[in-house]
Design a protein around this motif. Structure first.
Motif, mmCIF file in Angstrom:
data_model
loop_
_atom_site.group_PDB
_atom_site.id
_atom_site.type_symbol
_atom_site.label_atom_id
_atom_site.label_comp_id
_atom_site.label_asym_id
_atom_site.label_seq_id
_atom_site.Cartn_x
_atom_site.Cartn_y
_atom_site.Cartn_z
ATOM 1 N N VAL A 1 8.455 2.536 -12.974
ATOM 2 C CA VAL A 1 7.531 2.060 -14.001
ATOM 3 C C VAL A 1 7.820 0.598 -14.350
ATOM 4 O O VAL A 1 6.906 -0.190 -14.577
ATOM 5 N N ARG A 2 9.090 0.250 -14.380
ATOM 6 C CA ARG A 2 9.457 -1.131 -14.713
ATOM 7 C C ARG A 2 8.875 -2.125 -13.697
ATOM 8 O O ARG A 2 8.355 -3.174 -14.064
ATOM 9 N N GLY A 3 8.941 -1.790 -12.417
ATOM 10 C CA GLY A 3 8.369 -2.634 -11.385
ATOM 11 C C GLY A 3 6.858 -2.695 -11.472
ATOM 12 O O GLY A 3 6.245 -3.739 -11.244
ATOM 13 N N LEU A 4 6.239 -1.557 -11.810
ATOM 14 C CA LEU A 4 4.786 -1.515 -11.956
ATOM 15 C C LEU A 4 4.334 -2.400 -13.112
ATOM 16 O O LEU A 4 3.334 -3.128 -12.996
ATOM 17 N N PHE B 1 3.503 -12.403 -2.680
ATOM 18 C CA PHE B 1 4.364 -11.681 -3.620
ATOM 19 C C PHE B 1 4.004 -10.201 -3.715
ATOM 20 O O PHE B 1 4.861 -9.369 -3.994
ATOM 21 N N LEU B 2 2.737 -9.876 -3.484
ATOM 22 C CA LEU B 2 2.317 -8.482 -3.608
ATOM 23 C C LEU B 2 2.737 -7.636 -2.410
ATOM 24 O O LEU B 2 3.032 -6.450 -2.570
ATOM 25 N N LEU B 3 2.759 -8.197 -1.235
ATOM 26 C CA LEU B 3 3.087 -7.410 -0.046
ATOM 27 C C LEU B 3 4.513 -6.860 -0.067
ATOM 28 O O LEU B 3 4.704 -5.668 0.197
ATOM 29 N N PRO B 4 5.544 -7.655 -0.389
ATOM 30 C CA PRO B 4 6.885 -7.053 -0.462
ATOM 31 C C PRO B 4 6.999 -6.016 -1.580
ATOM 32 O O PRO B 4 7.704 -5.015 -1.437
ATOM 33 N N TRP B 5 6.300 -6.253 -2.680
ATOM 34 C CA TRP B 5 6.346 -5.288 -3.769
ATOM 35 C C TRP B 5 5.740 -3.959 -3.324
ATOM 36 O O TRP B 5 6.240 -2.886 -3.686
#
Length: 119
Positions: free
Chosen positions: A90-93, A77-81
């Motif tokens: 900021v919302r995604g962070l 999940f972290l790699l595509p993000w």
């Protein structure tokens, strides 16, 4: 309207292929006529097996394997993000940070409980 027809055609072809594979597998099946003693032996990658095939594993093995899967999914999940971090803003962070915080809290809880201690 054409995308609906394309989807319907795709589903019909997929169902037809799956159905025909099942029918042909049923019609053309090969059945052994003589049981062989070789079929009842345990196969260990070409090696002669030693001991029993049914060995009990300790539950800690499964706990460690479960934690491996958990953190493997986290990495997935972290790699595509990471590829869209600038567009997410900021919302995604905040979303990914809360995801990582929840996972790390679970890891700290498991470590304090001693679930990862191999004895």
């Amino acid at each position: 309207m054409t995308s609906g027809l394309a989807l319907l055609a795709f589903l019909l072809v997929a169902a037809g292929v799956a159905g025909s594979m099942l029918v042909f597998a049923r019609v053309l099946r090969v059945v052994a006529t003589k049981p062989s003693p070789l079929k009842t032996q345990t196969y260990e990658c070409g090696e002669v097996p030693t001991g029993m095939a049914w060995v009990r594993f300790h539950a800690r093995y499964y706990v460690v394997a479960l934690f491996f899967v958990l953190f493997d999914v986290e990495a997935a999940f972290l790699l595509p993000w990471a590829t869209i971090v600038r567009e997410a803003g900021v919302r995604g962070l905040v979303a990914i940070s809360s995801f990582v915080v929840v996972l790390m809290l679970g890891w700290v809880w498991a470590t304090r409980k001693g679930a990862l201690r191999w004895q």
